[in-house]
Design an enzyme around this catalytic site. Structure first.
Site, PDB file in Angstrom:
ATOM      1  N   GLU A  31       1.046  -1.186   0.150  1.00  0.00           N
ATOM      2  CA  GLU A  31       0.346   0.360   0.037  1.00  0.00           C
ATOM      3  C   GLU A  31       0.928   1.116  -0.193  1.00  0.00           C
ATOM      4  O   GLU A  31       0.477   2.109  -0.649  1.00  0.00           O
ATOM      5  CB  GLU A  31      -1.121  -0.248   1.034  1.00  0.00           C
ATOM      6  CG  GLU A  31      -1.848  -1.098   1.067  1.00  0.00           C
ATOM      7  CD  GLU A  31      -3.278  -0.509   1.929  1.00  0.00           C
ATOM      8  OE1 GLU A  31      -3.722   0.181   2.545  1.00  0.00           O
ATOM      9  OE2 GLU A  31      -4.298  -0.962   2.271  1.00  0.00           O
TER      10      GLU A  31
ATOM     11  N   SER B   3       0.834 -20.736  -3.375  1.00  0.00           N
ATOM     12  CA  SER B   3       1.008 -22.527  -3.641  1.00  0.00           C
ATOM     13  C   SER B   3       0.086 -22.791  -5.189  1.00  0.00           C
ATOM     14  O   SER B   3      -0.012 -21.670  -5.186  1.00  0.00           O
ATOM     15  CB  SER B   3       0.781 -22.668  -2.727  1.00  0.00           C
ATOM     16  OG  SER B   3       1.632 -22.792  -1.254  1.00  0.00           O
TER      17      SER B   3
ATOM     18  N   ASP C 264      -7.133  -8.518   0.737  1.00  0.00           N
ATOM     19  CA  ASP C 264      -6.511  -7.292   1.294  1.00  0.00           C
ATOM     20  C   ASP C 264      -7.211  -8.371   2.924  1.00  0.00           C
ATOM     21  O   ASP C 264      -8.296  -7.777   3.228  1.00  0.00           O
ATOM     22  CB  ASP C 264      -7.070  -6.501   0.629  1.00  0.00           C
ATOM     23  CG  ASP C 264      -7.342  -5.287   1.202  1.00  0.00           C
ATOM     24  OD1 ASP C 264      -5.880  -4.535   2.098  1.00  0.00           O
ATOM     25  OD2 ASP C 264      -7.677  -4.077   0.685  1.00  0.00           O
TER      26      ASP C 264
ATOM     27  N   ASP D 192      -4.333  -2.905   6.479  1.00  0.00           N
ATOM     28  CA  ASP D 192      -4.878  -1.463   5.877  1.00  0.00           C
ATOM     29  C   ASP D 192      -4.102  -0.769   6.152  1.00  0.00           C
ATOM     30  O   ASP D 192      -3.542  -0.542   7.738  1.00  0.00           O
ATOM     31  CB  ASP D 192      -6.300  -1.187   5.999  1.00  0.00           C
ATOM     32  CG  ASP D 192      -7.033  -1.490   4.874  1.00  0.00           C
ATOM     33  OD1 ASP D 192      -6.244  -1.187   3.711  1.00  0.00           O
ATOM     34  OD2 ASP D 192      -7.974  -1.932   5.075  1.00  0.00           O
TER      35      ASP D 192
END
Length: 793
Positions: free
Chosen positions: A191, A260, A337, A340
């Site tokens: 980010e 993976s 996600d 943050d």
């Protein structure tokens, strides 16, 4: 003269005696750390006799009265075989490596202490359900008794002049936190980098370098997103070519993401009517391996017989991936996600930060770091209502971090319930309540169904929360809660009867909105697996293993064609006659990452050199802002804009080091050949020469003379990262599993290193060759060779 001879002889004999005594003592100390394989041992805390059987490869079968007894035995053998590995995992996330390694680890410890993972682990333990706490206590009892019943401490502690510290329940939580650190961003690097790109280069460039989709997309719901257009203005490039500033190792490293592959076919496509699962969990390769193979047999609370086989993670009491006769399951890292970056709005002296309820003071915590052979170091870390303060951004603004790993539901032991799940739907139910780093769970069941979902906590977000750092001071941006099980994204037995994931985007639409984008891998692996699955209509275990071992370079096909037809033109070859050899090596070749391929290495390295030259302007701007900012964290998504640039060749993006686009390609090719032929002919510069295994014990670098006994052989490896057969010298399949529930006897399993962490173990290194060669080796443990009976005293 005779007198001196006698003195010399006497001194020699004394030195020999001292050396022999020292060697004998050292030998005995190392030997005494070998685990107990046969016989009997009295163990506190068992409800009945528990048997540990091992086959010739050391693969353990635990036969116990109940699940807690199985946990005691699993903890016992983990400690006896892998305690040093467990110790490193807990110290890594706790920020306590300095007490073992000294000042060399202090930088890491200071940084990781910002997360206060030991404090958080203690809180999680306090809030675990009673049944899970009992399981954890049973495991901990087993670990500590396994350690105490070794005749000597694990040999690593002898080399470090340290004593092992007993295990605590919270250390298991810390072990799982170490997996969070391995599998997710712990400092918001992605980010922060994207935020700097947007502020430095503008919205158009940000969208161009952060495309929503590409031609490689291979989502299981067939959703697609488009690449972004090339901006009208390029980036400023004030430096020289990146190739001149980087070493060969840096230029050609092209690091892989921890991740993976997994894929499954339903019973409608299998030869036996059961669904079949394949799973390769890609991690850094080391000695000993991340996983420990085990089969557990016990009675459930309903007194039903349970038998589950797979891999466990030393430090935890659960089977992480495997099969129980009814379902088989495996994971790939989701790259959703799960965190943050928060830009804090502080007062003038940075003593307070703005929240929706006004300014608040930071909460401070003192952290004391023990350092081997030196005084302890005390640091202060700050916390906010959202999470810890982790750093400052490039403008000097304090930043906080909101991360799933900081919450109480980050870790629990619900994954253990998969051991008794009967079908895909029950596996989905377990996935939605499990506390672990969020993974793509793919499950196959005996009835023939297959399914995909996210396993792990999914935060519910509001506002402008996603790819970029933002302020949360107004309350518009926030996390409100976690997704309820009923709302979890999932796909069960699609019409194609095939499922696949490989760290790239798995779904689109509403399901993607829930998961978010935390830095997906390019879909090259996923699309190759998907195409391989589509090319057949019937499957057995060998068919799925063949997909795992596929090292055709489909990703580089267009780069090979580009080199042949747009770089090695007749005009270029007339000017560089020595490049005729390159054309001959590439012409009419099916590109594969085989150990003997020069062509593969040529095309791969050419692409990396072109990439370095083109993105040097971005790299230099990011590097000037600090080490946190780097295109390394977005490296896989750069293939899309890279190909757009070399295809359309806009003048505004041509680096100043190149007089034309063709000149840039010539520079890249010249650097490729120069580096490959530094001390050899081009025909000898094979891919295997570059891609040679370096699977090492953590201490073998520090104590080089022991490496020959600890490390795996330096074998040339096929495969690379943009194909199913992911392998480089330190990274690859930490396990390779193909199994159909109910038909485990037909299953296949590979592991890059053996069960044991002790170099004198009778099975040290066994299984490594099967992994290298892709040779079929059984999923289930073999015939019993060693039997250890544990009895309660």
């Amino acid at each position: 003269m005779k007198k001196y001879k006698k003195i010399l002889l006497g001194s020699t004999l004394v030195l020999f005696f001292v050396f022999a005594t020292g060697f004998t003592w050292l030998y005995s100390q190392i030997e005494s750390a070998l685990p107990t394989l046969d016989g009997k041992a009295d163990i506190f805390g068992l409800s009945g006799t528990t048997v540990i059987e091992r086959d010739e490869n050391g693969i353990a079968t635990i036969k116990a009265e109940n699940r807690n007894d199985a946990a005691v035995a699993l903890g016992f053998i983990h400690a006896q075989e892998r305690f040093f590995q467990m110790d490193l995992l807990r110290r890594n996330s706790a920020g306590e490596l300095s007490s073992l390694f000294g000042p060399a680890a202090l930088k890491h410890d200071k940084k990781i202490r910002r997360h206060r993972f030991r404090d958080r682990a203690r809180e999680i333990i306090k809030n675990l359900p009673s049944q899970q706490l009992a399981l954890l206590k049973a495991y901990t009892r087993g670990v500590n008794q396994g350690l105490e019943l070794l005749k000597g401490a694990p040999f690593e502690y002898l080399l470090l002049r340290q004593a092992p510290v007993l295990w605590q329940e919270e250390d298991t939580v810390l072990t799982i936190f170490s997996m969070y650190i391995d599998l997710q961003f712990e400092y918001g690097e992605r980010e922060l980098t994207l935020g700097l790109i947007k502020s430095s280069f503008g919205e158009e460039m940000y969208q161009f370098l952060n495309p929503k989709g590409s031609r490689w997309d291979a989502a299981i719901d067939n959703s697609r997103y488009h690449e972004s257009p090339i901006p009208a203005h390029g980036w400023t490039n004030n430096g020289t070519a990146a190739l001149s500033g980087k070493t060969q190792a840096q230029t050609y490293q092209d690091q892989a993401l921890p991740g993976s592959n997994n894929w499954a076919v339903s019973g409608k496509l299998s030869e036996n009517g059961s669904a079949i699962l394949a799973n390769d969990m890609h991690l850094n390769l080391r000695v000993p391996n991340t996983w420990y193979r085990a089969s557990l047999e016990y009675k459930s609370h309903e007194h039903e017989a349970v038998k589950v086989t797979g891999v466990s993670l030393p430090g935890t009491p659960s089977i992480i991936a495997g099969s129980n006769g009814d379902i088989a399951w495996g994971f790939t890292n989701s790259y959703g996600d799960w965190s943050d970056v928060i830009l804090l709005e502080t007062n003038e002296d940075n003593s307070q930060y703005l929240t929706p309820d006004g300014y608040r003071p930071f909460t401070s915590y003192k952290q004391v770091i023990a350092v081997k052979d030196q005084k302890s170091v005390a640091i202060e870390v700050k916390d906010t209502i959202w999470g810890p303060v982790i750093d400052e951004d490039y403008q000097g603004k304090m930043i906080a971090y909101r991360w799933v790993a900081h919450d109480l539901n980050a870790v629990n032991l619900n994954i253990t319930e998969l051991e008794q799940a009967k079908d895909t739907d029950q596996a989905f139910a377990v996935a939605a309540i499990s506390g672990m780093p969020a993974q793509n769970l793919v499950v196959a069941d005996k009835a023939g169904d297959i399914g995909w979902t996210i396993m792990g906590p999914i935060p519910v977000k509001h506002g402008a929360v996603g790819d970029l750092p933002a302020s949360w001071a107004s309350g518009e941006n926030s996390w409100s809660s976690y997704l309820t099980p009923a709302l979890y994204p999932k796909v069960k037995t699609p019409k194609s009867n095939r499922l696949w994931t490989a760290n790239s985007r798995v779904v689109g639409g509403e399901m993607l909105d829930k998961i978010g984008n935390g830095g997906y891998a390019l879909g090259a692996r996923a699309s190759q697996i998907r195409d391989n699955l589509r090319n057949k209509s019937r499957f057995n275990e060998q068919d799925l293993l063949n997909i795992a071992l596929d090292h055709r370079a489909k990703f580089l096909d267009r780069w090979q064609d580009f080199l042949l037809n747009r770089v090695l033109t007749p005009e270029t070859l007339a000017e560089h006659n020595e490049w005729q050899e390159i054309k001959a090596l590439l012409d009419n070749k099916v590109l594969k990452a085989t150990t003997d391929s020069v062509a593969y290495r040529l095309v791969r390295n050419f692409r990396l050199n072109v990439k370095s030259l083109l993105f040097e302007g971005v790299d230099s701007r990011l590097e000037a802002a600090g080490k946190t900012y780097t295109t390394q964290v977005i490296r896989h998504q750069l293939e899309t804009p890279l190909w757009q640039l070399i295809s359309e060749q806009p003048k505004q993006f041509l680096p100043p080091s190149a007089t034309s686009w063709h000149n840039l390609f010539e520079q890249a090719l010249a650097a490729t050949v120069r580096d490959m032929t530094a001390d050899q002919d081009l025909e000898d510069a094979t891919w295997g020469q570059h891609n040679t295994a370096q699977i090492r014990h953590p201490l073998s670098r520090a104590v080089p003379f022991i490496g020959r006994w600890l490390d795996m052989p330096a074998t040339e490896l096929a495969g690379d990262k943009y194909m199913p057969h992911v392998q480089n010298n330190t990274f690859g399949a930490s396990e390779r599993m193909v199994v159909a529930p109910g038909f485990e006897h037909q299953g296949i399993f590979h592991m890059p290193t053996s069960q044991s962490g002790h170099p004198w173990s009778p099975y040290y290194g066994k299984g490594h060759e099967d992994w290298v060669q892709g040779k079929v080796s059984p999923f289930l443990p073999g015939e019993t060779k060693y039997t250890l009976i544990l009895s309660n005293y």
